[in-house]
Scaffold this active site. Structure first.
Site, PDB file in Angstrom:
ATOM      1  N   GLU A   1       0.801  -1.224   0.000  1.00 10.48           N
ATOM      2  CA  GLU A   1       0.000   0.000   0.000  1.00 10.48           C
ATOM      3  C   GLU A   1       0.833   1.273   0.000  1.00 10.48           C
ATOM      4  O   GLU A   1       0.369   2.335   0.426  1.00 10.48           O
ATOM      5  CB  GLU A   1      -1.006  -0.017   1.148  1.00 10.48           C
ATOM      6  CG  GLU A   1      -1.980  -1.181   1.019  1.00 10.48           C
ATOM      7  CD  GLU A   1      -3.184  -1.086   1.938  1.00 10.48           C
ATOM      8  OE1 GLU A   1      -3.249  -0.159   2.762  1.00 10.48           O
ATOM      9  OE2 GLU A   1      -4.067  -1.943   1.824  1.00 10.48           O
TER      10      GLU A   1
ATOM     11  N   GLU B   1      -5.936  -8.789   0.948  1.00 12.35           N
ATOM     12  CA  GLU B   1      -6.651  -8.348   2.151  1.00 12.35           C
ATOM     13  C   GLU B   1      -8.102  -8.081   1.812  1.00 12.35           C
ATOM     14  O   GLU B   1      -8.402  -7.306   0.900  1.00 12.35           O
ATOM     15  CB  GLU B   1      -6.058  -7.051   2.725  1.00 12.35           C
ATOM     16  CG  GLU B   1      -4.741  -7.208   3.410  1.00 12.35           C
ATOM     17  CD  GLU B   1      -4.337  -5.926   4.139  1.00 12.35           C
ATOM     18  OE1 GLU B   1      -5.226  -5.236   4.671  1.00 12.35           O
ATOM     19  OE2 GLU B   1      -3.143  -5.615   4.153  1.00 12.35           O
TER      20      GLU B   1
END
Length: 407
Positions: A133, A245
């Site tokens: 990320e 995720e």
């Protein structure tokens, strides 16, 4: 989706998933909820629980890590490696890339593990993610959510990918796929195409729970998930997508129309996990254990690592009607099927990064980074969402302020 459509989709998934193993696993950070380091026994307890979950729709014998470095050490290999070897757990390695000038310490720790453990270790490695990320944290949404968050640009990630491949060119890891994990909307942003060009697979994070302003009720979660996946798939250019995720919290405050509860976490498991992901695409659920004490949303499917989960993990034979626009399978280059479909999308902080994201930080995860003995940020565990610790808070803990980490 009507029962007949569910049956048809299941048949298509089974028929096309022919050449790639579809891993089942969870995410695991470097620290415990009190920010103390996890050691071999802690990782082993997680991995054994994951492999023995009652009524699981398969064996969860894979783990996604965020770093190769043992928490608070001067660069020793993370003790998750030893636990994985003891439990035969497959590993999606993580190389921490945010807020650092190079990944030399990550590479050194991994080289030590390769040289120390040899084939017993390298045979368990299924992939390497360079960063987590990082692109989200420097995006417009990421900076709105956390102005002091520290990420890394596409040029940096591409360089780090090259550094990794060069360092391990003549090792047993040279043939292992190398990817990057980020939020779905980051992948759909054309400025990040150099990263897509450089990777072997895309790690996909998304949390419909945080899609505020987009009709983010549990009943609309399949639509939001499908839209995010379809956008990523369109950008991927045929490269495999690993779901790294996703999940729904069992407890915590409401988020717009999203309500945390055990029944809703079960519904998300059924309609996203069972209907679209498990045994169809490589999937790392968020999560087995909560690791960020500051996160108000709790995503863990177990309590105290009990093998009896908070809800029945059995997948229904017929998916409930709220998945009316559930994905239809398509083939990825790896041979695994991938979900695609319609829906409304969104944003969000955790996992999605779009304009209406969460107030505290990047998509995922809550936990920021503490420091290694050497001053290097430690990726710690955390869930996506409101309770996430912002970069500013972790700036007080890390030499590199604002580093984020997922669980």
């Amino acid at each position: 989706m009507r029962a007949s459509a569910v049956t048809l989709a299941a048949g298509l998934f089974a028929a096309s998933a022919v050449s790639a193993e579809n891993y089942l696993g969870f995410n695991s950070g470097a620290t415990l909820p009190d920010n103390s380091a996890k050691f071999e026994k802690d990782f082993e307890a997680e991995f054994r629980t994951a492999q023995n979950l009652v009524n699981a729709p398969g064996t969860f014998n894979a783990v996604r890590l965020y770093t190769n470095i043992q928490a608070y050490s001067e660069g020793a290999p993370i003790e998750a490696f030893q636990a994985a070897m003891k439990t035969n757990t497959k590993i999606l390695l993580g190389v921490w890339a945010s807020g650092v000038q190079n990944i030399d310490k990550e590479l050194a720790a991994l080289k030590t593990a390769v040289n120390t453990y040899g084939k017993k270790f390298t045979d368990l490695v299924i992939g390497i993610s360079i960063g987590s990320e990082d692109l989200y944290r420097i995006s417009q949404t990421g900076l709105i959510n956390d102005p002091e968050g520290v990420g890394a640009g596409p040029d940096v990630i591409v360089k780090f990918i090259g550094d990794f491949k060069k360092a391990f060119a003549n090792t047993a890891l040279s043939s292992i796929p190398v990817g990057h994990v980020d939020t779905w909307d980051v992948w759909a942003n054309g400025t990040n195409k150099p990263v897509i060009d450089a990777v072997d697979f895309l790690g996909f994070d998304t949390y419909p729970y945080y899609e505020n302003g987009k009709g983010n009720s549990i009943d609309n979660a399949p639509n939001l998930f499908d839209r995010a996946y379809k956008a990523t798939e369109a950008a991927a250019g045929g490269k495999p997508i690993w779901v790294t995720e996703t999940g729904w919290p069992a407890t915590g405050p409401n988020w717009d129309l999203a309500v945390p509860s055990v029944p809703n976490a079960k519904q998300y498991w059924d309609e996203i996990g069972c209907a679209k992901l498990f045994n169809k695409v490589p999937t790392f659920w968020y999560n087995l254990r909560d690791s960020n004490p500051a996160n108000k949303m709790q995503f863990a499917i177990t309590k105290n690592l009990s093998t009896t989960p908070l809800f029945d993990l059995t997948c229904p034979k017929v998916v409930p009607s709220s998945t009316s626009s559930a994905a239809t399978p398509s083939q990825t280059s790896s041979g695994a099927t991938s979900p695609s479909g319609s829906g409304s999308n969104s944003n969000t902080g955790s996992g999605s990064g779009s304009s209406s994201g969460t107030p505290t930080g990047g998509s995922n995860t809550g936990s920021g980074s503490a420091t290694q003995g050497s001053g290097t940020p430690i990726p710690t565990g955390a869930a996506a969402g409101v309770g996430r610790i912002s970069g500013a808070v972790y700036g007080a803990l890390a030499v590199v302020a604002g580093g984020f980490a997922l669980l």
